[in-house]
Design an enzyme around this catalytic site. Sequence first.
Site, PDB file in Angstrom:
ATOM      1  N   ARG A 242       0.845  -1.185   0.000  1.00 32.71           N
ATOM      2  CA  ARG A 242       0.000   0.000   0.000  1.00 32.71           C
ATOM      3  C   ARG A 242       0.872   1.223   0.000  1.00 32.71           C
ATOM      4  NH1 ARG A 242      -4.581   1.124   4.184  1.00 32.71           N
ATOM      5  NH2 ARG A 242      -2.907   0.960   5.679  1.00 32.71           N
TER       6      ARG A 242
ATOM      7  N   THR B 152      -1.009   7.507  -1.152  1.00 30.96           N
ATOM      8  CA  THR B 152      -2.241   7.418  -1.956  1.00 30.96           C
ATOM      9  C   THR B 152      -3.166   6.301  -1.486  1.00 30.96           C
ATOM     10  OG1 THR B 152      -1.257   5.827  -3.474  1.00 30.96           O
ATOM     11  CG2 THR B 152      -0.908   8.154  -3.984  1.00 30.96           C
TER      12      THR B 152
ATOM     13  N   ASP C  53      -0.851  -2.318  12.544  1.00 32.75           N
ATOM     14  CA  ASP C  53      -0.327  -2.839  11.277  1.00 32.75           C
ATOM     15  C   ASP C  53       0.010  -4.321  11.473  1.00 32.75           C
ATOM     16  OD1 ASP C  53       1.472  -1.581   8.610  1.00 32.75           O
ATOM     17  OD2 ASP C  53       1.762  -3.641   9.292  1.00 32.75           O
TER      18      ASP C  53
ATOM     19  N   ASP D 115       3.678  -5.350  10.755  1.00 31.21           N
ATOM     20  CA  ASP D 115       4.606  -4.856  11.788  1.00 31.21           C
ATOM     21  C   ASP D 115       4.449  -5.634  13.085  1.00 31.21           C
ATOM     22  OD1 ASP D 115       5.730  -2.999  10.127  1.00 31.21           O
ATOM     23  OD2 ASP D 115       4.605  -1.283  10.911  1.00 31.21           O
TER      24      ASP D 115
HETATM   25  N1  URA Z   1      -3.276  -2.964   7.167  1.00 33.76           N
HETATM   26  C1  URA Z   1      -2.960  -3.245   8.459  1.00 33.76           C
HETATM   27  O1  URA Z   1      -2.023  -3.991   8.723  1.00 33.76           O
HETATM   28  N2  URA Z   1      -3.694  -2.670   9.439  1.00 33.76           N
HETATM   29  C2  URA Z   1      -4.742  -1.873   9.190  1.00 33.76           C
HETATM   30  O2  URA Z   1      -5.387  -1.412  10.119  1.00 33.76           O
HETATM   31  C3  URA Z   1      -5.044  -1.587   7.836  1.00 33.76           C
HETATM   32  C4  URA Z   1      -4.301  -2.151   6.860  1.00 33.76           C
END
Ligand code: URA
Length: 209
Positions: free
Chosen positions: A104, A108, A200, A203
């Site tokens: 991602r 954007t 995330d 992460d």
């Molecule tokens: N990707 C993620 O890892 N967490 C989110 O909240 C949205 C997209």
Amino acid sequence: MDGVTVINHPLVQHKLTIMRKKETSTAGFRRLLREISVLLCYEVTRDLELTMETVETPLETIQAPVLEGKKLVFASILRAGNGLLEGMLELVPSARVSHVGVYRDHETLEAVEYYFKAPEAMAERLVIVVDPMLATGNSSIAAIDKLKERGAKNLRFLCLLAAPEGIKNFHAVHPDVPIYTASIDSHLNEKGYIVPGLGDAGDRMYGTK
Ligand code: URA
């Protein structure tokens, strides 16, 4: 919600709650993701077709059920999808694996593709696409575009958390692909994170920032 199955098995919900906690460690998060993926895999494959095969037990010959058709494909959207993949392969070791590299763009929020591999005969296989988070839907839409270009016709999408906005976007483009999720959360924030979510997923799984 049409085309969405919420997997509300108590063990799934319990593990998900621990994963949401910000104090859950990287090791704990990864272990829970592996455990939960086995349970999610069980649910997403619950209605697979069976066919009868002749089997000789030590006592007699019977007709017994086995999975019908070609081997399944698990398509992991890199990198967080790999966290779901491992547990699923434990349950279905003969599954084929597709890797779809999409990230991602943080500005954007659009999906950028960088890697794609898939097994042969995609048109004849059930393809279960996995990514823990269905947020904007951009990555999963792009991944499924690619898989369909490669011939996939029978697909399911499996995630841990989905945002209502992501579900709407996803089904606007791919209404034929049912979504399986452990939870539909409240909304996306301005940065495209699922709220309340778990942060995330990549992460948290790998201890990166
Ligand atoms: N990707 C993620 O890892 N967490 C989110 O909240 C949205 C997209």
